[in-house]
Design an enzyme around this catalytic site. Structure first.
Site, PDB file in Angstrom:
ATOM      1  CG  LEU A 114      51.752  48.773  33.125  1.00  0.00           C
ATOM      2  CD1 LEU A 114      52.581  47.716  33.856  1.00  0.00           C
ATOM      3  CD2 LEU A 114      52.527  50.065  33.007  1.00  0.00           C
ATOM      4  N   GLY A 159      47.465  50.767  35.252  1.00  0.00           N
ATOM      5  CA  GLY A 159      48.496  51.794  35.262  1.00  0.00           C
ATOM      6  C   GLY A 159      47.951  53.198  35.083  1.00  0.00           C
ATOM      7  CG  ASN A 183      41.775  46.210  35.754  1.00  0.00           C
ATOM      8  OD1 ASN A 183      42.711  46.996  35.770  1.00  0.00           O
ATOM      9  ND2 ASN A 183      41.299  45.701  34.632  1.00  0.00           N
ATOM     10  CD  GLU A 184      46.976  46.237  38.137  1.00  0.00           C
ATOM     11  OE1 GLU A 184      47.584  47.228  37.698  1.00  0.00           O
ATOM     12  OE2 GLU A 184      46.003  46.338  38.919  1.00  0.00           O
TER      13      GLU A 184
END
Length: 290
Positions: A114, A159, A183-184
């Site tokens: 994103l 994303g 990996n957020e």
């Protein structure tokens, strides 16, 4: 009148077989590619290019290739997501298309995920539009009736990993510099539940739980071992392998494969559609500290 309609239908079919394009007002019209490979009839290959995505359909095989071309890292901006959904819808509405290979035209990156700039300092209306576009991309790709193969020729975090996970089959280039994963958590972000569910569906609950909590980006061999990718190949063999895998999947009757896919993925899509699609402005501000 019936005779006229029948004659018109016959004429249209003959024109389609001849390779002559109908006017642009037709929803299934594709402009001809500017260049045709030697020995290939013009009617066998159709292409269109947007600002960020290039699509080419080989009507002889029924396989389309979608290439991301949004430098520097194919980030998922609102414009990118809109082009993605429009391109996928065109392919799904084209009876000549049965399968889709998704890859990148940018060296060393599949998609970085994103676009953070879409989620900072914007209006509530923009946040709503962007988030709907993210979820629409996932819903369309995850539930597509087409056979979808991700040919991952670069790193694919966040994303970008979701796009790969949403495909039926994932092939990744063997390169020690490439990584893939959701990996957020490393960025202080909580992955949406439908990111999580798609990940669990691919690798299992325990592997997904550990990976998501630690925000891990997996090397190519590790991603292969855990089932995040299905095959690993040298870069020069990627397209060849993707075409071979696609041929294997397309050898089955479409209706049986499509119904099976819908049955396997229906629960996740139903849960997603019942969940609020638009996070609040305060949610984005807390998440991204904007």
């Amino acid at each position: 009148m019936a005779a006229v309609a029948a004659a018109a239908g016959t004429f249209a079919r003959r024109m389609a077989r001849s390779g002559v394009l109908f006017p642009r007002s037709s929803p299934q019209v594709w402009p001809q590619a500017a260049r045709q490979p030697p020995g290939l009839l013009p009617a066998q290959r159709r292409a269109f290019s947007n600002n960020k995505i290039l699509v080419e359909l080989d009507t002889s095989s029924g396989v389309a290739t979608m290439k991301f071309k949004s430098p520097p890292v194919n980030s998922l901006s609102l414009d990118f997501l809109t082009e993605f959904c429009i391109s996928l819808e065109k392919l799904e509405n084209d009876r000549a298309c049965r399968g889709l290979i998704i890859t990148s035209a940018i060296p060393r990156v599949f998609s970085s995920g994103l676009d953070i700039t879409e989620m900072c300092g914007k209006s509530t209306e923009h946040y709503a539009e962007f988030w709907r576009a993210v979820q629409e991309m996932w819903i369309r790709l995850y539930g597509s009736n087409l056979v979808t193969v991700a040919a991952i020729n670069g790193s694919s975090p966040a994303g970008g990993c979701l796009i790969a996970l949403s495909c039926d089959y994932r092939i990744m280039v063997e390169n020690p510099k490439y990584v893939i994963g959701l990996n957020e958590a490393q960025l202080g972000i909580v992955a949406p539940f439908w990111f999580k569910d798609t990940f669990v569906n691919a690798v299992g609950h325990r592997a997904a739980e550990r990976s998501l909590q630690l925000g891990l980006l997996h090397s190519v061999p590790e991603a292969h071992r855990m089932g995040l990718v299905d095959e690993v190949v040298p870069e020069e063999k990627l397209q060849e392998k993707a075409v071979a895998v696609m041929a294997q999947w397309l050898a089955l009757p479409d209706h049986a494969r499509q119904l099976t896919k819908s049955m396997m993925r229906k629960t996740f899509r139903t849960l997603s559609s019942s969940h609020p699609k638009t996070p609040s402005r305060s949610h984005f501000q807390r998440t991204w500290r904007c």
